[in-house]
Design a protein around this motif. Structure first.
Motif, mmCIF file in Angstrom:
data_model
loop_
_atom_site.group_PDB
_atom_site.id
_atom_site.type_symbol
_atom_site.label_atom_id
_atom_site.label_comp_id
_atom_site.label_asym_id
_atom_site.label_seq_id
_atom_site.Cartn_x
_atom_site.Cartn_y
_atom_site.Cartn_z
ATOM 1 N N HIS A 131 -12.112 26.888 -74.316
ATOM 2 C CA HIS A 131 -12.531 27.846 -75.347
ATOM 3 C C HIS A 131 -13.348 27.070 -76.375
ATOM 4 O O HIS A 131 -12.850 26.681 -77.429
ATOM 5 C CB HIS A 131 -11.313 28.507 -75.991
ATOM 6 N N ILE A 132 -14.599 26.844 -76.027
ATOM 7 C CA ILE A 132 -15.381 25.880 -76.804
ATOM 8 C C ILE A 132 -15.698 26.396 -78.210
ATOM 9 O O ILE A 132 -16.006 27.578 -78.378
ATOM 10 C CB ILE A 132 -16.665 25.464 -76.033
ATOM 11 N N ILE A 154 -5.821 26.766 -66.222
ATOM 12 C CA ILE A 154 -5.470 25.971 -67.403
ATOM 13 C C ILE A 154 -6.472 26.322 -68.496
ATOM 14 O O ILE A 154 -7.669 26.371 -68.239
ATOM 15 C CB ILE A 154 -5.552 24.451 -67.127
ATOM 16 N N GLU A 155 -5.961 26.573 -69.682
ATOM 17 C CA GLU A 155 -6.847 26.819 -70.819
ATOM 18 C C GLU A 155 -6.862 25.585 -71.712
ATOM 19 O O GLU A 155 -5.833 25.203 -72.266
ATOM 20 C CB GLU A 155 -6.352 27.998 -71.659
ATOM 21 N N ASP A 156 -8.032 24.979 -71.851
ATOM 22 C CA ASP A 156 -8.188 23.903 -72.831
ATOM 23 C C ASP A 156 -8.497 24.601 -74.152
ATOM 24 O O ASP A 156 -9.631 25.012 -74.420
ATOM 25 C CB ASP A 156 -9.331 22.968 -72.400
ATOM 26 N N ALA A 157 -7.436 24.758 -74.958
ATOM 27 C CA ALA A 157 -7.564 25.458 -76.242
ATOM 28 C C ALA A 157 -7.561 24.448 -77.389
ATOM 29 O O ALA A 157 -7.154 24.756 -78.508
ATOM 30 C CB ALA A 157 -6.439 26.469 -76.391
ATOM 31 N N CYS A 158 -8.017 23.222 -77.094
ATOM 32 C CA CYS A 158 -7.986 22.145 -78.086
ATOM 33 C C CYS A 158 -8.843 22.446 -79.317
ATOM 34 O O CYS A 158 -8.678 21.822 -80.347
ATOM 35 C CB CYS A 158 -8.420 20.826 -77.454
ATOM 36 N N GLN A 159 -9.776 23.394 -79.182
ATOM 37 C CA GLN A 159 -10.594 23.765 -80.350
ATOM 38 C C GLN A 159 -10.289 25.191 -80.783
ATOM 39 O O GLN A 159 -11.068 25.783 -81.534
ATOM 40 C CB GLN A 159 -12.084 23.636 -80.002
ATOM 41 N N ALA A 160 -9.204 25.744 -80.311
ATOM 42 C CA ALA A 160 -9.040 27.192 -80.465
ATOM 43 C C ALA A 160 -7.646 27.607 -80.924
ATOM 44 O O ALA A 160 -7.176 28.688 -80.563
ATOM 45 C CB ALA A 160 -9.393 27.880 -79.146
ATOM 46 N N PHE A 161 -7.002 26.803 -81.741
ATOM 47 C CA PHE A 161 -5.674 27.211 -82.204
ATOM 48 C C PHE A 161 -5.804 28.460 -83.086
ATOM 49 O O PHE A 161 -6.478 28.428 -84.114
ATOM 50 C CB PHE A 161 -4.965 26.094 -82.981
ATOM 51 N N ALA A 170 -5.123 32.439 -77.733
ATOM 52 C CA ALA A 170 -5.757 31.467 -76.837
ATOM 53 C C ALA A 170 -4.682 30.522 -76.325
ATOM 54 O O ALA A 170 -3.822 30.087 -77.098
ATOM 55 C CB ALA A 170 -6.820 30.685 -77.593
ATOM 56 N N GLY A 171 -4.723 30.225 -75.055
ATOM 57 C CA GLY A 171 -3.755 29.296 -74.474
ATOM 58 C C GLY A 171 -2.568 29.984 -73.821
ATOM 59 O O GLY A 171 -1.788 29.334 -73.117
ATOM 60 N N THR A 172 -2.426 31.300 -74.038
ATOM 61 C CA THR A 172 -1.244 31.985 -73.487
ATOM 62 C C THR A 172 -1.596 32.993 -72.397
ATOM 63 O O THR A 172 -0.789 33.832 -72.029
ATOM 64 C CB THR A 172 -0.454 32.733 -74.594
ATOM 65 N N ILE A 173 -2.812 32.897 -71.883
ATOM 66 C CA ILE A 173 -3.250 33.873 -70.874
ATOM 67 C C ILE A 173 -3.159 33.266 -69.468
ATOM 68 O O ILE A 173 -2.692 33.892 -68.530
ATOM 69 C CB ILE A 173 -4.677 34.358 -71.195
ATOM 70 N N GLY A 174 -3.595 32.030 -69.327
ATOM 71 C CA GLY A 174 -3.511 31.327 -68.045
ATOM 72 C C GLY A 174 -2.107 30.780 -67.815
ATOM 73 O O GLY A 174 -1.158 31.125 -68.520
ATOM 74 N N GLY A 194 -0.475 16.641 -79.633
ATOM 75 C CA GLY A 194 -0.928 17.724 -78.764
ATOM 76 C C GLY A 194 0.218 18.663 -78.426
ATOM 77 O O GLY A 194 1.360 18.459 -78.873
ATOM 78 N N LEU A 195 -0.107 19.684 -77.654
ATOM 79 C CA LEU A 195 0.883 20.702 -77.312
ATOM 80 C C LEU A 195 0.515 21.338 -75.980
ATOM 81 O O LEU A 195 -0.659 21.555 -75.695
ATOM 82 C CB LEU A 195 0.885 21.795 -78.393
ATOM 83 N N VAL A 196 1.542 21.619 -75.181
ATOM 84 C CA VAL A 196 1.338 22.400 -73.957
ATOM 85 C C VAL A 196 2.176 23.662 -74.066
ATOM 86 O O VAL A 196 3.323 23.607 -74.494
ATOM 87 C CB VAL A 196 1.841 21.666 -72.687
ATOM 88 N N THR A 197 1.590 24.781 -73.685
ATOM 89 C CA THR A 197 2.374 26.004 -73.579
ATOM 90 C C THR A 197 2.263 26.508 -72.142
ATOM 91 O O THR A 197 1.232 26.318 -71.500
ATOM 92 C CB THR A 197 1.915 27.056 -74.621
ATOM 93 N N CYS A 198 3.348 27.068 -71.623
ATOM 94 C CA CYS A 198 3.365 27.470 -70.215
ATOM 95 C C CYS A 198 3.784 28.930 -70.092
ATOM 96 O O CYS A 198 4.689 29.381 -70.781
ATOM 97 C CB CYS A 198 4.376 26.640 -69.418
#
Ligand SMILES: *Cc1c(COP(=O)(O)O)cnc(C)c1O
Length: 367
Positions: A131-132, A154-161, A170-174, A194-198
């Motif tokens: 999510h650039i 996998i969602e790289d939401a590193c710029q999208a909190f 963001a990050g909770t769809i995939g 960092g953080l991972v959500t599953c």
């Protein structure tokens, strides 16, 4: 007037009276690793995202842990974007897997979902979207393909909190969502984090072990993992900042609207694609006059950045993948024209106006 690219000192001054006692308590408790403070932050951030989440050492590790949980192996192919921070593809390559790039959409700078299907083959294991700049990828299209071809997402939401897609975080769809708390991210710690959500509890349980060398019971190892935890000092700082993140993201959105109002007549400005909520981690414009603009901004003490000057398929370390100049024309064009302007919640009205004036002056002088 000097306009920095971010102002972490100002943010610290605003939060100092909350941060210092929290930090002191960690030292007094001696609970540096896996302490109460981490549990508290994980609980609050999981509530915020609406999905269970685990702290880890960095955004890069969040990506790596997700790929490890999927048991990605040498030769597996992962579809991703060449227009992102290196870590996205680095995590794939590190496991001997192959990043398969797909060009981006010129309007959002995100992976062009209409081009993903052509890149899928029997070796494809997952789609790693980014999510650039804080705007979500068209996740419905991605999830349809993932379902059709039985791929993980996998969602790289590193710029999208805090960014949203159709009302979802963001990050909770995939299957996996990865976040970075690098200090300059929109939710940033006082160091790496960092953080991972599953989506699936089983994946979360697996990452819980993977991040402590594959063990649940101390000194008994089910598989080979890594050491990747979010330390208590970071958890304290992030838990404090989490309370402010919505307001901060709103402030970013407001500045973007102010910029857009004036700049849209001068250059290609970033647009929010509905039904999503863009949090403007970066405010990135496109101009063919980039180098002159950068010079002018620098002379007038307005900081600016180029994210990213070289697309990943052209990086020296990825030569072996066999791509060349022209492989992804849109990514390459954007790398040549993109400029990010200062955007952060601590900006004052007069700072915003100064950026607007300096930027506008440049185009008046150059037209
Ligand atoms: C920052 C970032 C990362 C890596 O995060 P670290 O915490 O620095 O490891 C990965 N992907 C993207 C898109 C990023 O912006």
């Amino acid at each position: 007037m000097i306009i920095p690219f971010v102002d972490l000192k100002k943010q610290y001054n605003d939060l100092k009276s909350e941060i210092i006692p929290g930090i002191e308590k960690v030292f007094e408790d001696g609970s540096f690793i896996m302490g109460e403070q981490l549990k508290e932050f994980e609980k609050n951030v999981s509530d915020y995202l609406g999905q269970e989440s685990l702290g880890c050492a960095s955004g890069s590790d969040a990506l790596l842990l997700s790929l490890l949980a999927m048991e990605i192996k040498a030769g597996d192919q992962i579809i991703t974007t060449p227009f992102t921070f290196f870590a996205t593809a680095g995590a794939i390559a590190r496991l001997g897997a192959v990043p398969v790039f797909v060009d981006i959409d010129v309007k959002t700078f995100n992976i062009d979902c209409s081009k993903i299907e052509k890149a899928i083959n029997e070796k494809t294991k997952a789609i790693l979207v980014v999510h650039i700049f804080g705007q979500c990828v068209d996740m419905d299209s991605v999830m349809v393909l993932a379902k059709r071809y039985n791929l993980k997402v996998i969602e790289d939401a590193c710029q999208a909190f805090g960014a949203e897609y159709k009302g979802k975080q963001a990050g909770t769809i995939g299957d996996f969502g990865c976040f970075s708390f690098f200090p300059t991210k929109n939710l940033g710690g006082a160091g790496d984090g960092g953080l991972v959500t599953c989506r699936l509890p089983a994946d979360l349980e697996k990452i819980k072990k993977l991040q402590i060398h594959g063990s649940k019971k101390k000194y008994f190892h089910e598989f080979v993992g890594i050491n990747s935890r979010l330390d208590s000092l970071q958890a304290v700082v992030l838990d404090i900042k989490l309370k402010y993140i919505d307001g901060w993201n709103e402030k970013r959105r407001k500045i973007a609207r102010q910029y857009n109002q004036v700049f849209s007549g001068l250059v290609k400005t970033p647009q929010e694609v509905l039904p999503g909520k863009h949090i403007f981690h970066q405010y990135a414009i496109l101009t063919e006059d980039r180098d002159a603009l950068l010079d002018y901004l620098q002379k007038n003490q307005v900081a600016a950045g180029v994210y990213y000057p070289l697309a990943l398929h052209l990086q020296g370390c990825f030569k072996y993948l066999g791509y060349s100049a022209g492989s992804f024309p849109i990514s390459e064009k954007i790398c040549a024209e993109v400029v990010s302007l200062p955007i952060y919640p601590e900006m004052t009205e007069s700072q915003i106006e100064f950026v607007i004036k300096t930027f506008t002056d440049f185009f008046q002088k150059h037209s």
